[in-house]
Design an enzyme around this catalytic site. Structure first.
Site, PDB file in Angstrom:
ATOM      1  N   GLY A  57       7.084   1.863  -7.431  1.00 37.28           N
ATOM      2  CA  GLY A  57       6.558   2.420  -6.186  1.00 37.28           C
ATOM      3  C   GLY A  57       6.061   3.843  -6.433  1.00 37.28           C
ATOM      4  O   GLY A  57       6.814   4.809  -6.295  1.00 37.28           O
ATOM      5  N   HIS A  58       4.802   3.958  -6.850  1.00 34.48           N
ATOM      6  CA  HIS A  58       4.236   5.286  -7.127  1.00 34.48           C
ATOM      7  C   HIS A  58       2.719   5.195  -7.237  1.00 34.48           C
ATOM      8  O   HIS A  58       2.147   4.103  -7.246  1.00 34.48           O
ATOM      9  CB  HIS A  58       4.846   5.879  -8.409  1.00 34.48           C
ATOM     10  CG  HIS A  58       4.590   5.102  -9.646  1.00 34.48           C
ATOM     11  ND1 HIS A  58       5.588   4.505 -10.391  1.00 34.48           N
ATOM     12  CD2 HIS A  58       3.433   4.811 -10.293  1.00 34.48           C
ATOM     13  CE1 HIS A  58       5.056   3.892 -11.426  1.00 34.48           C
ATOM     14  NE2 HIS A  58       3.755   4.060 -11.392  1.00 34.48           N
TER      15      HIS A  58
END
Ligand code: TYD
Length: 141
Positions: A57-58
């Site tokens: 998640g980035h």
């Protein structure tokens, strides 16, 4: 190349890599410039992912990447701050090209799933945005 503020979901491309079939199995390869529109500086892979876990998640500020399901399957969830798209990857000869400025998560790994990432940059934590609201703030600038 697209910058972090302007990249949108439709800039993410599905790329079919060559596959050499034989009686003894298949071989897929990817060459700089020909199949991958950047010079590969780093390779990493995610594996042994416990059931139900998600990764990645980035967003990157300048790194370009290609994500491949080297084994098994998983979903890639792509977000540009306005729209999102879910791609189910389950073929080792298919890659998703992700430019900078696209949030990506990887979820629903099958048992034995391996996520291979070809990256245009060395590991540099300063290139990451790991907080989703920081990302959406950035996109709205
Ligand atoms: P992280 O980016 O948090 O993984 P994910 O987004 O898939 O959940 O990376 C996990 C750890 O590994 C973190 O401490 C940074 C480190 N790491 C490296 O040292 N080099 C690398 O090339 C990568 C991708 C991660």
């Amino acid at each position: 190349m697209l910058d972090i503020n302007n990249s949108i979901i439709t800039d993410c491309k599905l790329i079919t890599l060559p596959r050499i079939f034989s009686d003894t199995g298949s071989l897929t390869f990817a060459q700089n410039q020909e199949h991958i529109p950047f010079e590969i500086k780093r390779v990493y892979y995610l594996y042994d992912i416990p059931a139900g876990e998600s990764r990645g998640g980035h967003v990157h500020k300048s790194l370009i990447q290609m994500v491949i399901a080297a084994s098994g399957s998983f979903d890639i969830i792509l977000k540009d701050g306005y729209n999102e798209k879910n791609i189910f990857l389950n073929q080792p000869d298919l890659g998703v090209l992700i430019p900078p400025g696209i949030w990506r998560e990887i979820a629903n790994f099958s048992s034995g799933g391996i996520c291979l990432v070809l990256a245009s940059e060395l590991y540099h934590e300063g290139d990451y945005i790991r907080d989703y609201s920081d990302f959406t703030d950035f996109k709205q600038r």
